[in-house]
Design a protein around this motif. Structure first.
Motif, PDB file in Angstrom:
ATOM      1  N   VAL A 181       0.848  -1.186   0.000  1.00 47.11           N
ATOM      2  CA  VAL A 181       0.000   0.000   0.000  1.00 47.11           C
ATOM      3  C   VAL A 181       0.882   1.234   0.000  1.00 47.11           C
ATOM      4  N   ILE A 182       0.604   2.144  -0.939  1.00 44.48           N
ATOM      5  CA  ILE A 182       1.380   3.381  -1.052  1.00 44.48           C
ATOM      6  C   ILE A 182       0.812   4.454  -0.137  1.00 44.48           C
ATOM      7  N   ALA A 183      -0.529   4.598  -0.112  1.00 47.85           N
ATOM      8  CA  ALA A 183      -1.157   5.635   0.711  1.00 47.85           C
ATOM      9  C   ALA A 183      -2.485   5.130   1.251  1.00 47.85           C
ATOM     10  N   ASN A 184      -2.753   5.422   2.510  1.00 48.14           N
ATOM     11  CA  ASN A 184      -4.040   5.124   3.138  1.00 48.14           C
ATOM     12  C   ASN A 184      -4.759   6.430   3.390  1.00 48.14           C
ATOM     13  N   PHE A 185      -6.068   6.438   3.177  1.00 46.60           N
ATOM     14  CA  PHE A 185      -6.852   7.641   3.384  1.00 46.60           C
ATOM     15  C   PHE A 185      -7.798   7.450   4.553  1.00 46.60           C
ATOM     16  N   ALA A 186      -8.283   8.563   5.111  1.00 44.88           N
ATOM     17  CA  ALA A 186      -9.145   8.518   6.292  1.00 44.88           C
ATOM     18  C   ALA A 186     -10.450   7.780   6.013  1.00 44.88           C
ATOM     19  N   ASP A 187     -10.939   7.802   4.786  1.00 43.71           N
ATOM     20  CA  ASP A 187     -12.207   7.134   4.489  1.00 43.71           C
ATOM     21  C   ASP A 187     -12.039   5.637   4.232  1.00 43.71           C
ATOM     22  N   GLY A 188     -10.811   5.113   4.370  1.00 39.84           N
ATOM     23  CA  GLY A 188     -10.581   3.688   4.231  1.00 39.84           C
ATOM     24  C   GLY A 188     -10.045   3.267   2.879  1.00 39.84           C
ATOM     25  N   ASN A 189     -10.056   4.146   1.909  1.00 46.59           N
ATOM     26  CA  ASN A 189      -9.511   3.812   0.591  1.00 46.59           C
ATOM     27  C   ASN A 189      -7.986   3.857   0.622  1.00 46.59           C
ATOM     28  N   LEU A 197      -1.565   0.415  -9.355  1.00 43.01           N
ATOM     29  CA  LEU A 197      -1.062   1.600 -10.043  1.00 43.01           C
ATOM     30  C   LEU A 197      -0.140   1.224 -11.196  1.00 43.01           C
ATOM     31  N   GLU A 198       0.741   0.252 -10.968  1.00 45.10           N
ATOM     32  CA  GLU A 198       1.644  -0.179 -12.038  1.00 45.10           C
ATOM     33  C   GLU A 198       0.861  -0.790 -13.194  1.00 45.10           C
ATOM     34  N   GLU A 199      -0.151  -1.571 -12.885  1.00 45.31           N
ATOM     35  CA  GLU A 199      -0.962  -2.193 -13.932  1.00 45.31           C
ATOM     36  C   GLU A 199      -1.713  -1.132 -14.739  1.00 45.31           C
ATOM     37  N   ALA A 200      -2.263  -0.135 -14.064  1.00 45.60           N
ATOM     38  CA  ALA A 200      -2.986   0.929 -14.767  1.00 45.60           C
ATOM     39  C   ALA A 200      -2.037   1.719 -15.659  1.00 45.60           C
ATOM     40  N   PHE A 201      -0.859   2.021 -15.156  1.00 47.44           N
ATOM     41  CA  PHE A 201       0.127   2.757 -15.954  1.00 47.44           C
ATOM     42  C   PHE A 201       0.536   1.941 -17.175  1.00 47.44           C
ATOM     43  N   ARG A 202       0.759   0.669 -16.965  1.00 42.05           N
ATOM     44  CA  ARG A 202       1.183  -0.202 -18.065  1.00 42.05           C
ATOM     45  C   ARG A 202       0.123  -0.247 -19.157  1.00 42.05           C
ATOM     46  N   THR A 203      -1.133  -0.374 -18.773  1.00 44.00           N
ATOM     47  CA  THR A 203      -2.191  -0.464 -19.780  1.00 44.00           C
ATOM     48  C   THR A 203      -2.430   0.871 -20.471  1.00 44.00           C
ATOM     49  N   LEU A 204      -2.229   1.968 -19.761  1.00 41.21           N
ATOM     50  CA  LEU A 204      -2.472   3.272 -20.376  1.00 41.21           C
ATOM     51  C   LEU A 204      -1.335   3.727 -21.274  1.00 41.21           C
ATOM     52  N   ARG A 205      -0.097   3.448 -20.902  1.00 37.80           N
ATOM     53  CA  ARG A 205       1.011   4.024 -21.646  1.00 37.80           C
ATOM     54  C   ARG A 205       1.962   3.002 -22.258  1.00 37.80           C
ATOM     55  N   LEU A 206       2.356   2.021 -21.525  1.00 39.76           N
ATOM     56  CA  LEU A 206       3.433   1.156 -21.980  1.00 39.76           C
ATOM     57  C   LEU A 206       2.996   0.144 -23.028  1.00 39.76           C
ATOM     58  N   ASP A 207       1.728  -0.225 -23.052  1.00 39.19           N
ATOM     59  CA  ASP A 207       1.290  -1.224 -24.010  1.00 39.19           C
ATOM     60  C   ASP A 207       1.040  -0.638 -25.398  1.00 39.19           C
TER      61      ASP A 207
END
Length: 93
Positions: free
Chosen positions: A14-22, A29-39
């Motif tokens: 986990v990179i960051a925890n928020f007060a609302d639990g998310n 994040l790496e998977e989203a970056f890979r699908t958006l840019r690297l592929d």
């Protein structure tokens, strides 16, 4: 090492925890970056055909702005050969 869940799989990093639990997890994040840019393949820059500009136009830009001839040709190419637009681009840089 990541702590194991009750089902035996490791907890995501986990990179960051928020007060609302998310939270943001590194793997998602790496998977989203890979699908958006690297592929996707990188777009190839459009090159203007060299030498189709008037030499007077290139000389004007070289003399007035003291830029190399190659840069003057590049600016003219970006401006579709329009001298006034090329000059405006140089002024606003």
């Amino acid at each position: 090492m990541a702590a194991l869940r009750s089902n035996g799989r490791p907890e995501p990093e986990v990179i960051a925890n928020f007060a609302d639990g998310n939270s943001y997890s590194k793997g998602k994040l790496e998977e989203a970056f890979r699908t958006l840019r690297l592929d996707r393949p990188y777009p190839k820059p459009v090159k203007a055909a060299p030498g189709h500009f008037k030499s007077e136009d290139i000389d004007l830009i070289v003399q007035e702005f003291e830029v190399p001839r190659a840069q003057a040709e590049k600016i003219l190419g970006e401006a579709d050969g329009k001298v006034t637009e090329a000059l405006q681009r140089l002024v606003t840089r």
